[in-house]
Design an enzyme around this catalytic site. Structure first.
Site, PDB file in Angstrom:
ATOM      1  N   GLY A 139       0.812  -1.297  -0.209  1.00 52.26           N
ATOM      2  CA  GLY A 139       0.045   0.086  -0.035  1.00 52.26           C
ATOM      3  C   GLY A 139       0.971   1.321   0.074  1.00 52.26           C
ATOM      4  O   GLY A 139       0.070   2.355  -0.231  1.00 52.26           O
ATOM      5  N   PRO A 188       4.937  -4.969  -0.429  1.00 55.70           N
ATOM      6  CA  PRO A 188       4.812  -3.456  -1.333  1.00 55.70           C
ATOM      7  C   PRO A 188       4.843  -4.246  -2.850  1.00 55.70           C
ATOM      8  O   PRO A 188       5.509  -5.257  -3.280  1.00 55.70           O
ATOM      9  CB  PRO A 188       6.237  -3.125  -1.056  1.00 55.70           C
ATOM     10  CG  PRO A 188       7.171  -4.080  -0.660  1.00 55.70           C
ATOM     11  CD  PRO A 188       6.355  -5.156   0.055  1.00 55.70           C
ATOM     12  N   ARG A 221      -4.933   1.630 -16.253  1.00 58.08           N
ATOM     13  CA  ARG A 221      -5.097   2.454 -15.051  1.00 58.08           C
ATOM     14  C   ARG A 221      -5.729   3.753 -15.412  1.00 58.08           C
ATOM     15  O   ARG A 221      -6.820   3.980 -14.910  1.00 58.08           O
ATOM     16  CB  ARG A 221      -3.808   2.783 -14.327  1.00 58.08           C
ATOM     17  CG  ARG A 221      -3.161   1.691 -13.898  1.00 58.08           C
ATOM     18  CD  ARG A 221      -2.062   1.893 -12.941  1.00 58.08           C
ATOM     19  NE  ARG A 221      -2.483   2.048 -11.733  1.00 58.08           N
ATOM     20  CZ  ARG A 221      -2.517   3.212 -11.431  1.00 58.08           C
ATOM     21  NH1 ARG A 221      -2.024   4.383 -11.932  1.00 58.08           N
ATOM     22  NH2 ARG A 221      -3.058   3.589  -9.927  1.00 58.08           N
ATOM     23  N   CYS A 280     -11.600   0.494 -29.754  1.00 57.51           N
ATOM     24  CA  CYS A 280     -13.161   0.939 -29.987  1.00 57.51           C
ATOM     25  C   CYS A 280     -13.814   1.442 -28.714  1.00 57.51           C
ATOM     26  O   CYS A 280     -14.889   0.979 -28.407  1.00 57.51           O
ATOM     27  CB  CYS A 280     -13.734   0.278 -30.966  1.00 57.51           C
ATOM     28  SG  CYS A 280     -13.056   0.067 -32.499  1.00 57.51           S
TER      29      CYS A 280
END
Ligand code: LLP
Length: 411
Positions: free
Chosen positions: A231, A266, A304, A333
């Site tokens: 995190g 991590p 993302r 598309c």
């Protein structure tokens, strides 16, 4: 990854490997690993790299050589970690929905910990361990109900999220596991969210969970591994984020007096700023007042921006001229197919190269074949040299599993 730091000429990489292309700086990964491991200096600790953030075998192998363990969320990831040389005693298997076959396989590999996320799952693991006539080393994922103050899609430590169990349930599970002949409860785990930029939610969660460890001690249940999840946030734009020393400090303060090994998981911290994405300009166009730069990379390569509206810095390589704002879009598309919106860029031409920054984590691993686009190649740069670590997928690679099937239905 900064273009300047790598000593590798982007144009040379593009010429050699073509675009779109992921490039990872292995020296940067080493630095991140050493920085975090160093912050826990003097404490028993294991950095178990979150394989989901970037599961390329070469990346895992590089981290394994540095001494890292692996945090895995599928048996596929466990197998990748083993294949890449991570010691089985450094592998953790988490995830809300593990299948029986996955549990069986993980137990037979003898990995460090299976992390349980529900009472029902504990019973399955116990049953399978009994069949195998072994004692399964387990940890329990506690949901401390702490607001991590991050994007709702990557927040995991609130009761409204599907992850982990409440403190009360965890206690009941530990008591059950302690009595079981096939369960050995030695770990405790939490992970409140990803891209955390504030320490206080981590501190709060650590304190809640450390208190639970103390109350378990009173019941003669000895927790040996205190797993704080992953995190740690990174800088994508101008975020002020958590320093490893401060992170390690709040954890060690919370567990004062407890004889535990600190586990951390991590992913983004290690990888995000160790990777860039290189893409080529196909065309420019203007619709009304809106400038579009159309590139050969797309949402299937880097999801993302489309999924979380995430910001990634985008720069043109060796291009000058008056900057103006443009949406950087791919050929897929979907109107949601963009890698950047309102990005300041100079005038661009066919074949100019753009660099998309901070994509080493959750970049390639979230890519897909949507629109029958092949997965892109991946390259590692280490001490100024470049190495291909994943070939570009061909059309034949994509259809192989369909071509190999029974086609007699078309009689
Ligand atoms: N441990 C557990 C149990 C996790 O669920 C995760 C991430 C990690 C460790 C690693 O977290 P990190 O250190 O990377 O923040 N696709 C999203 C991120 C999803 C994170 C899921 N869990 C993104 O692109 O932002």
């Amino acid at each position: 990854m900064s273009i300047e730091k790598t000593n590798v000429d982007i144009k040379t990489l593009v010429k050699k490997y073509n675009t779109p292309l992921y490039v990872y700086d292995f020296n940067s990964i080493t630095e991140r690993y050493n920085e975090l491991k160093g912050a826990f200096d003097g404490k028993k600790s294991l950095v178990a790299y979150a394989v989901k953030s970037n599961s390329n075998l070469a990346v895992i192998r590089h981290l394994a050589n540095l001494g890292a363990g692996a945090d895995c969320v599928s048996i596929g990831e466990v197998k990748r970690a083993l294949k890449a040389g991570v010691s089985r005693y450094r592998i953790i298997f988490s995830g809300v929905g593990k299948k029986d076959e996955e549990i069986r396989e993980a137990l037979s590999f003898g990995i460090l910990l299976i992390n349980l996320e529900s009472e029902a799952e504990m019973k399955r693991v116990e049953m399978i361990a009994r069949e195998l006539e072994i004692e399964a080393r387990i940890s329990i994922r506690v949901n401390p109900n702490v607001d991590p103050k991050t994007h709702p899609y990557i927040s995991t430590g609130l009761h409204e999220n599907k992850f982990g169990v409440s403190i009360d349930m965890a206690k009941r599970m530990y008591i059950y596991a302690k009595k079981s002949e096939n369960l050995n409860p030695i770990g405790i785990h939490f992970h409140i969210g990803s891209q955390l930029t504030e320490l206080s939610p981590i501190e709060e969660a650590c304190n809640i969970v450390a208190d639970l460890v103390r109350s378990l001690q009173a019941l003669d249940i000895e927790i040996k591994f205190f797993d704080v999840g992953g995190g740690i946030g990174v800088v994508y734009d101008d975020e002020v984020t958590i320093k490893p020393e401060a992170y390690a400090h709040v954890i060690t303060q919370a567990i004062k007096g407890l004889d535990v090994t600190i586990l951390s998981e991590p992913g983004r911290y290690m990888m995000a700023n160790s990777g860039i994405f290189l893409t080529r300009v196909l065309y420019e166009k203007v619709n009304g007042d809106k400038r579009f730069v159309i590139i050969d990379g797309a949402m299937n390569d880097l999801l993302r921006p489309s999924l979380y509206n995430a910001y990634h810095k985008i720069e043109a390589v060796q291009k000058e001229g008056e900057m103006s704002l443009a949406d950087v879009v791919g050929p897929v598309c979907e109107s949601g197919d963009f890698l950047g919106k309102d990005i300041a860029l100079p005038p661009l031409e066919h074949n100019d190269i753009l660099v998309v920054h901070s994509v080493g984590a959750y970049g390639f691993t979230m890519s897909s074949n949507y629109n029958t686009r092949g997965k892109v190649a991946e390259v590692a740069v280490s001490d100024g040299k470049d190495y291909l670590i994943r070939e570009r997928e061909t059309f034949e690679d994509q259809i192989r599993l369909e071509e190999s099937c029974d086609s007699s239905w078309q009689k």
